[in-house]
Structure formats: structure tokens, C-alpha cells
Motif scaffolding. Structure first.
Motif, mmCIF file in Angstrom:
data_model
loop_
_atom_site.group_PDB
_atom_site.id
_atom_site.type_symbol
_atom_site.label_atom_id
_atom_site.label_comp_id
_atom_site.label_asym_id
_atom_site.label_seq_id
_atom_site.Cartn_x
_atom_site.Cartn_y
_atom_site.Cartn_z
ATOM 1 N N PRO A 1 0.805 -1.232 0.000
ATOM 2 C CA PRO A 1 0.000 0.000 0.000
ATOM 3 C C PRO A 1 0.836 1.280 0.000
ATOM 4 O O PRO A 1 0.460 2.269 -0.633
ATOM 5 N N GLN A 2 1.976 1.271 0.664
ATOM 6 C CA GLN A 2 2.810 2.484 0.694
ATOM 7 C C GLN A 2 3.477 2.786 -0.653
ATOM 8 O O GLN A 2 4.084 3.835 -0.823
ATOM 9 N N ASP A 3 3.334 1.889 -1.644
ATOM 10 C CA ASP A 3 3.878 2.119 -2.983
ATOM 11 C C ASP A 3 2.925 2.895 -3.892
ATOM 12 O O ASP A 3 3.312 3.281 -4.999
ATOM 13 N N VAL A 4 1.704 3.122 -3.456
ATOM 14 C CA VAL A 4 0.680 3.701 -4.331
ATOM 15 C C VAL A 4 1.110 5.029 -4.928
ATOM 16 O O VAL A 4 0.961 5.247 -6.135
ATOM 17 N N GLU A 5 1.662 5.932 -4.143
ATOM 18 C CA GLU A 5 2.023 7.248 -4.680
ATOM 19 C C GLU A 5 3.116 7.138 -5.744
ATOM 20 O O GLU A 5 3.026 7.771 -6.798
ATOM 21 N N ALA A 6 4.129 6.331 -5.503
ATOM 22 C CA ALA A 6 5.200 6.152 -6.494
ATOM 23 C C ALA A 6 4.656 5.474 -7.753
ATOM 24 O O ALA A 6 5.041 5.842 -8.871
ATOM 25 N N LEU A 7 3.765 4.504 -7.590
ATOM 26 C CA LEU A 7 3.126 3.861 -8.744
ATOM 27 C C LEU A 7 2.333 4.885 -9.544
ATOM 28 O O LEU A 7 2.410 4.930 -10.775
ATOM 29 N N PHE A 8 1.564 5.691 -8.847
ATOM 30 C CA PHE A 8 0.745 6.713 -9.495
ATOM 31 C C PHE A 8 1.624 7.653 -10.328
ATOM 32 O O PHE A 8 1.330 7.921 -11.491
ATOM 33 N N GLU A 9 2.708 8.141 -9.747
ATOM 34 C CA GLU A 9 3.595 9.076 -10.453
ATOM 35 C C GLU A 9 4.227 8.423 -11.679
ATOM 36 O O GLU A 9 4.285 9.033 -12.752
ATOM 37 N N LEU A 10 4.678 7.181 -11.541
ATOM 38 C CA LEU A 10 5.308 6.487 -12.666
ATOM 39 C C LEU A 10 4.312 6.274 -13.808
ATOM 40 O O LEU A 10 4.603 6.592 -14.970
ATOM 41 N N ILE A 11 3.133 5.777 -13.471
ATOM 42 C CA ILE A 11 2.115 5.494 -14.484
ATOM 43 C C ILE A 11 1.625 6.789 -15.131
ATOM 44 O O ILE A 11 1.422 6.854 -16.344
ATOM 45 N N GLN A 12 1.453 7.844 -14.345
ATOM 46 C CA GLN A 12 0.996 9.128 -14.900
ATOM 47 C C GLN A 12 1.993 9.676 -15.904
ATOM 48 O O GLN A 12 1.595 10.280 -16.902
ATOM 49 N N GLY A 13 3.282 9.461 -15.677
ATOM 50 C CA GLY A 13 4.288 9.918 -16.626
ATOM 51 C C GLY A 13 4.110 9.253 -17.988
ATOM 52 O O GLY A 13 4.170 9.913 -19.027
ATOM 53 N N VAL B 1 -10.513 -17.447 -17.414
ATOM 54 C CA VAL B 1 -10.012 -18.539 -16.573
ATOM 55 C C VAL B 1 -8.594 -18.951 -16.951
ATOM 56 O O VAL B 1 -7.853 -19.444 -16.107
ATOM 57 N N ASP B 2 -8.206 -18.727 -18.210
ATOM 58 C CA ASP B 2 -6.870 -19.154 -18.630
ATOM 59 C C ASP B 2 -6.045 -18.015 -19.227
ATOM 60 O O ASP B 2 -5.067 -18.247 -19.925
ATOM 61 N N LEU B 3 -6.413 -16.761 -18.935
ATOM 62 C CA LEU B 3 -5.738 -15.627 -19.556
ATOM 63 C C LEU B 3 -5.579 -14.466 -18.576
ATOM 64 O O LEU B 3 -6.533 -14.076 -17.905
ATOM 65 N N VAL B 4 -4.339 -13.941 -18.525
ATOM 66 C CA VAL B 4 -4.073 -12.698 -17.800
ATOM 67 C C VAL B 4 -3.366 -11.743 -18.740
ATOM 68 O O VAL B 4 -2.721 -12.161 -19.707
ATOM 69 N N GLU B 5 -3.492 -10.464 -18.430
ATOM 70 C CA GLU B 5 -2.823 -9.427 -19.215
ATOM 71 C C GLU B 5 -1.790 -8.724 -18.349
ATOM 72 O O GLU B 5 -2.066 -8.396 -17.191
ATOM 73 N N ILE B 6 -0.610 -8.510 -18.910
ATOM 74 C CA ILE B 6 0.370 -7.642 -18.260
ATOM 75 C C ILE B 6 -0.026 -6.218 -18.579
ATOM 76 O O ILE B 6 -0.222 -5.850 -19.736
ATOM 77 N N ARG B 7 -0.174 -5.425 -17.523
ATOM 78 C CA ARG B 7 -0.565 -4.017 -17.661
ATOM 79 C C ARG B 7 0.407 -3.140 -16.898
ATOM 80 O O ARG B 7 1.106 -3.589 -16.005
ATOM 81 N N SER B 8 0.364 -1.876 -17.223
ATOM 82 C CA SER B 8 1.090 -0.850 -16.465
ATOM 83 C C SER B 8 2.561 -1.194 -16.273
ATOM 84 O O SER B 8 3.128 -0.954 -15.212
ATOM 85 N N LEU B 9 3.190 -1.749 -17.304
ATOM 86 C CA LEU B 9 4.610 -2.086 -17.230
ATOM 87 C C LEU B 9 5.419 -0.847 -17.587
ATOM 88 O O LEU B 9 5.325 -0.338 -18.711
ATOM 89 N N GLY B 10 6.164 -0.347 -16.621
ATOM 90 C CA GLY B 10 6.935 0.862 -16.849
ATOM 91 C C GLY B 10 8.179 0.911 -15.984
ATOM 92 O O GLY B 10 8.218 0.330 -14.899
ATOM 93 N N ILE B 11 9.176 1.629 -16.487
ATOM 94 C CA ILE B 11 10.462 1.796 -15.811
ATOM 95 C C ILE B 11 10.785 3.287 -15.783
ATOM 96 O O ILE B 11 10.568 3.988 -16.776
ATOM 97 N N VAL B 12 11.329 3.771 -14.672
ATOM 98 C CA VAL B 12 11.702 5.186 -14.602
ATOM 99 C C VAL B 12 12.908 5.440 -15.497
ATOM 100 O O VAL B 12 13.733 4.549 -15.735
ATOM 101 N N ASP B 13 12.990 6.668 -16.015
ATOM 102 C CA ASP B 13 14.136 7.058 -16.840
ATOM 103 C C ASP B 13 15.422 6.837 -16.045
ATOM 104 O O ASP B 13 15.461 7.027 -14.836
ATOM 105 N N GLY B 14 16.461 6.443 -16.753
ATOM 106 C CA GLY B 14 17.742 6.168 -16.109
ATOM 107 C C GLY B 14 17.940 4.688 -15.815
ATOM 108 O O GLY B 14 19.053 4.242 -15.581
#
Length: 166
Positions: free
Chosen positions: A10-22, A64-77
Motif C-alpha cells: 500500500p505504501q507504494d501507491v504514490e510512487a506507482l501513481f507518479e510512474l504510471i501518470q508519466g 479462466v486461462d488468460l491474464v494481461e500484463i498491464r502498467s509495465l513501466g520503468i523510470v528514466d535512467g
């Protein structure tokens, strides 16, 4: 660099939000609200270097037999240093534990996914995705993302467990 991949907290939410928003600001990724991230925090894997969150990705169950990878991102650098591949490996392992044999993604980076064992396919083979998300997407009729899929072997007895059962 001592990068670790772990389940998001839960404490990762803000960092996740900033990364995804970028990424969302550049039209590369769909935005996610803080509330949605909080509700779905158990579906995220994060990459961390020291105390800094440097990448993320999530799994979304589409059937039942399928998942999607979403929100895959890496910070610059950190791009081009194997962090994305490590996140994909962790997400594939999560799908394996859940007993889900098909992992797909819609991406602008098909070569990255191909390097990680995925194959390019037609989007239309995923009606689960088309009817749950694509139907509401502003790019629905002019989608320029590429669909990729990877089939994985799942342990006997783990087929089709829910996220809550893990």
C-alpha cells in the motif's frame, strides 16, 4: 545497482501513481487513479533499487486461462538495464503460481516482449480483452498497439486459482 522485484505494498501507491501518470501523459499507458491502484495493489509487482521504486507491472485476469500484463513501466535512467525483463519474469511466475497458462499484453514495444518469449498475434483472438477494456477505449477504432502472447506451463493442481487464493 541492486534491484529487487517484489509484490507491491500500500505504501507504494504514490510512487506507482507518479510512474504510471508519466507514461499516461505521453499516451503510452492508460492512467490509473490512486483509488484504483489502492484497490488493485495486490496485482502489482514493483522493482526497487535501494529505497526507490524504479519500475512496475501488474496482472489483470481476463478469463479462466488468460491474464494481461498491464502498467509495465520503468523510470528514466533504468531503461535498457534488464529491469523490465525482471518484472516480466516476476509477472510470468505469478501467472504460473495462479495456474494461468496464457499471458498477453498490448504494447508499443513488441521487440521487448519478443525478447522475453512472447509472440505477436492478432488482437481479435482475445475477445476477453476486446469486450472488457477495448470497447471503452478512445483508441478503439484506431488502436495502434500490438498484441503479444506467451504460453507458460503451470503446476498441476494450480490451474485457475484466484488472486485471493494465493
Amino acid at each position: 545497482m541492486s534491484v529487487i522485484c517484489r509484490k507491491a505494498l500500500p505504501q507504494d501507491v504514490e510512487a506507482l501513481f507518479e510512474l504510471i501518470q508519466g507514461y499516461a501523459a505521453n499516451g503510452i499507458m492508460l492512467p490509473r487513479s490512486r483509488e484504483a491502484l489502492t484497490r488493485n495493489i495486490d496485482t502489482f509487482i514493483v522493482a526497487q533499487d535501494g529505497d526507490r521504486l524504479i519500475g512496475c507491472g501488474s496482472l489483470c485476469r481476463l478469463g479462466v486461462d488468460l491474464v494481461e500484463i498491464r502498467s509495465l513501466g520503468i523510470v528514466d535512467g533504468y531503461k535498457g538495464q534488464g529491469v523490465g525483463s525482471r518484472l516480466v519474469d516476476a509477472l510470468i511466475e505469478e501467472a504460473r503460481v495462479l495456474g494461468i497458462p496464457k499471458v498477453m499484453a498490448l504494447t508499443y514495444e513488441a521487440a521487448f516482449f519478443q525478447k522475453n518469449g512472447f509472440h505477436i498475434v492478432e488482437k481479435e483472438i482475445f475477445p476477453e480483452k476486446v469486450w472488457t477494456d477495448c470497447v471503452n477505449c478512445p483508441k478503439q477504432h484506431c488502436c495502434d498497439e500490438i498484441a503479444v502472447v506467451r504460453l507458460i506451463e503451470v503446476p498441476q493442481g494450480n490451474e485457475n486459482l484466484s488472486f485471493a487464493q494465493i
